[in-house]
Design a protein around this motif. Sequence first.
Motif, mmCIF file in Angstrom:
data_model
loop_
_atom_site.group_PDB
_atom_site.id
_atom_site.type_symbol
_atom_site.label_atom_id
_atom_site.label_comp_id
_atom_site.label_asym_id
_atom_site.label_seq_id
_atom_site.Cartn_x
_atom_site.Cartn_y
_atom_site.Cartn_z
ATOM 1 N N ILE A 89 0.858 -1.177 0.000
ATOM 2 C CA ILE A 89 0.000 0.000 0.000
ATOM 3 C C ILE A 89 0.899 1.233 0.000
ATOM 4 O O ILE A 89 1.900 1.273 0.722
ATOM 5 C CB ILE A 89 -0.922 0.022 1.243
ATOM 6 C CG1 ILE A 89 -1.906 -1.154 1.213
ATOM 7 C CG2 ILE A 89 -1.674 1.352 1.338
ATOM 8 C CD1 ILE A 89 -2.789 -1.257 2.454
ATOM 9 N N ALA A 90 0.517 2.214 -0.809
ATOM 10 C CA ALA A 90 1.182 3.523 -0.778
ATOM 11 C C ALA A 90 0.166 4.550 -0.294
ATOM 12 O O ALA A 90 -1.008 4.496 -0.683
ATOM 13 C CB ALA A 90 1.704 3.892 -2.158
ATOM 14 N N VAL A 91 0.612 5.460 0.556
ATOM 15 C CA VAL A 91 -0.269 6.505 1.085
ATOM 16 C C VAL A 91 0.384 7.860 0.917
ATOM 17 O O VAL A 91 1.603 7.984 0.883
ATOM 18 C CB VAL A 91 -0.610 6.283 2.580
ATOM 19 C CG1 VAL A 91 -1.325 4.976 2.793
ATOM 20 C CG2 VAL A 91 0.604 6.382 3.472
ATOM 21 N N GLN A 92 -0.479 8.872 0.798
ATOM 22 C CA GLN A 92 -0.012 10.244 0.965
ATOM 23 C C GLN A 92 -0.544 10.703 2.307
ATOM 24 O O GLN A 92 -1.566 10.203 2.782
ATOM 25 C CB GLN A 92 -0.459 11.145 -0.169
ATOM 26 C CG GLN A 92 -1.927 11.184 -0.436
ATOM 27 C CD GLN A 92 -2.238 11.980 -1.699
ATOM 28 O OE1 GLN A 92 -1.357 12.535 -2.361
ATOM 29 N NE2 GLN A 92 -3.498 12.047 -2.043
ATOM 30 N N ASP A 112 5.438 4.099 1.626
ATOM 31 C CA ASP A 112 5.075 2.824 1.011
ATOM 32 C C ASP A 112 5.253 1.730 2.040
ATOM 33 O O ASP A 112 6.190 1.745 2.832
ATOM 34 C CB ASP A 112 5.813 2.567 -0.301
ATOM 35 C CG ASP A 112 7.220 2.072 -0.159
ATOM 36 O OD1 ASP A 112 7.393 0.919 0.272
ATOM 37 O OD2 ASP A 112 8.154 2.817 -0.501
ATOM 38 N N TRP A 113 4.283 0.843 2.053
ATOM 39 C CA TRP A 113 4.186 -0.213 3.058
ATOM 40 C C TRP A 113 4.161 -1.572 2.375
ATOM 41 O O TRP A 113 3.494 -1.756 1.365
ATOM 42 C CB TRP A 113 2.901 -0.089 3.851
ATOM 43 C CG TRP A 113 2.613 1.213 4.514
ATOM 44 C CD1 TRP A 113 3.492 2.196 4.866
ATOM 45 C CD2 TRP A 113 1.319 1.664 4.934
ATOM 46 N NE1 TRP A 113 2.833 3.229 5.491
ATOM 47 C CE2 TRP A 113 1.482 2.930 5.541
ATOM 48 C CE3 TRP A 113 0.042 1.129 4.860
ATOM 49 C CZ2 TRP A 113 0.415 3.656 6.064
ATOM 50 C CZ3 TRP A 113 -1.020 1.858 5.377
ATOM 51 C CH2 TRP A 113 -0.821 3.097 5.969
ATOM 52 N N MET A 121 2.716 -4.996 9.188
ATOM 53 C CA MET A 121 3.570 -4.319 8.230
ATOM 54 C C MET A 121 5.017 -4.747 8.464
ATOM 55 O O MET A 121 5.527 -4.654 9.566
ATOM 56 C CB MET A 121 3.429 -2.802 8.388
ATOM 57 C CG MET A 121 3.959 -2.026 7.210
ATOM 58 S SD MET A 121 3.831 -0.226 7.430
ATOM 59 C CE MET A 121 2.084 -0.003 7.717
ATOM 60 N N ARG A 122 5.669 -5.209 7.402
ATOM 61 C CA ARG A 122 7.051 -5.658 7.544
ATOM 62 C C ARG A 122 8.061 -4.658 6.993
ATOM 63 O O ARG A 122 9.257 -4.745 7.271
ATOM 64 C CB ARG A 122 7.268 -7.040 6.945
ATOM 65 C CG ARG A 122 7.104 -7.163 5.480
ATOM 66 C CD ARG A 122 7.320 -8.628 5.048
ATOM 67 N NE ARG A 122 7.148 -8.798 3.630
ATOM 68 C CZ ARG A 122 8.103 -8.646 2.725
ATOM 69 N NH1 ARG A 122 9.322 -8.324 3.102
ATOM 70 N NH2 ARG A 122 7.850 -8.814 1.445
ATOM 71 N N LYS A 123 7.564 -3.678 6.219
ATOM 72 C CA LYS A 123 8.458 -2.624 5.721
ATOM 73 C C LYS A 123 7.670 -1.323 5.596
ATOM 74 O O LYS A 123 6.532 -1.320 5.122
ATOM 75 C CB LYS A 123 9.034 -2.984 4.354
ATOM 76 C CG LYS A 123 10.045 -1.960 3.843
ATOM 77 C CD LYS A 123 10.474 -2.230 2.419
ATOM 78 C CE LYS A 123 9.400 -1.726 1.494
ATOM 79 N NZ LYS A 123 9.742 -1.655 0.095
ATOM 80 N N ARG A 124 8.289 -0.233 6.047
ATOM 81 C CA ARG A 124 7.696 1.100 5.923
ATOM 82 C C ARG A 124 8.788 2.068 5.489
ATOM 83 O O ARG A 124 9.832 2.152 6.129
ATOM 84 C CB ARG A 124 7.109 1.550 7.261
ATOM 85 C CG ARG A 124 6.603 2.996 7.256
ATOM 86 C CD ARG A 124 6.161 3.418 8.662
ATOM 87 N NE ARG A 124 5.814 4.820 8.685
ATOM 88 C CZ ARG A 124 6.659 5.798 8.991
ATOM 89 N NH1 ARG A 124 7.925 5.535 9.307
ATOM 90 N NH2 ARG A 124 6.259 7.053 8.981
ATOM 91 N N GLN A 125 8.523 2.779 4.412
ATOM 92 C CA GLN A 125 9.428 3.833 3.968
ATOM 93 C C GLN A 125 8.641 5.131 3.915
ATOM 94 O O GLN A 125 7.536 5.167 3.379
ATOM 95 C CB GLN A 125 9.972 3.534 2.574
ATOM 96 C CG GLN A 125 10.853 2.295 2.530
ATOM 97 C CD GLN A 125 11.500 2.161 1.176
ATOM 98 O OE1 GLN A 125 12.601 2.661 0.968
ATOM 99 N NE2 GLN A 125 10.820 1.510 0.257
ATOM 100 N N MET A 126 9.224 6.195 4.472
ATOM 101 C CA MET A 126 8.557 7.487 4.511
ATOM 102 C C MET A 126 9.476 8.582 4.006
ATOM 103 O O MET A 126 10.651 8.626 4.372
ATOM 104 C CB MET A 126 8.134 7.807 5.952
ATOM 105 C CG MET A 126 7.401 9.136 6.112
ATOM 106 S SD MET A 126 8.495 10.570 6.226
ATOM 107 C CE MET A 126 7.806 11.428 7.606
ATOM 108 N N SER A 127 8.910 9.418 3.150
ATOM 109 C CA SER A 127 9.581 10.636 2.719
ATOM 110 C C SER A 127 8.640 11.788 3.025
ATOM 111 O O SER A 127 7.445 11.707 2.722
ATOM 112 C CB SER A 127 9.883 10.599 1.225
ATOM 113 O OG SER A 127 10.814 9.582 0.948
ATOM 114 N N GLY A 128 9.167 12.838 3.641
ATOM 115 C CA GLY A 128 8.301 13.945 4.016
ATOM 116 C C GLY A 128 9.036 15.275 3.995
ATOM 117 O O GLY A 128 10.263 15.326 4.058
#
Length: 156
Positions: A89-92, A112-113, A121-128
């Motif tokens: 899943i990708a979120v804004q 992106d998850w 959830m086994r992976k979370r990447q965040m850009s902000g």
Amino acid sequence: MASDNKGKPPYPPFTAETAQIKVKAAQDAWNTKDPAKVKLAYTPDSIWRNRDTFLQGRDEIEVFLTKKWERENGYRLRKELFAFTDNKIAVQFWYEWYDANGQWWRTYGLEDWTFADDGLMRKRQMSGNDVKITHEERWYKDGVDVNTVPISEKHW
């Protein structure tokens, strides 16, 4: 209630409906600002990248979130589904907070998850990116449901 090592439904593979449910469940959990609760949505060995910080495992996640919410006062978050596939899943997102000096900020970003079969959830990447705002520019004032705030295209 799910055990510490089992996620809550919905489970992958996701549909548009179940991905939306997962996104709003994450939003609601993060808005509690309870690191001990939030970390349970992730696998025990979950891998994170949050901006320039790399983490692995629930203990590191809890420490990170504790420090985050000590620094980000008045934190209020909204997440919206951006895209999904079977187990991703990708979120804004947009969240508002104020710092120790009382300066308000709005953070804009994407995550992106990747999920394990059990729904954790086994992976979370965040850009902000953090943008200074005035008190008057705030969207999520006290008593406002974050889900009802209209967010125009210029904020995507």
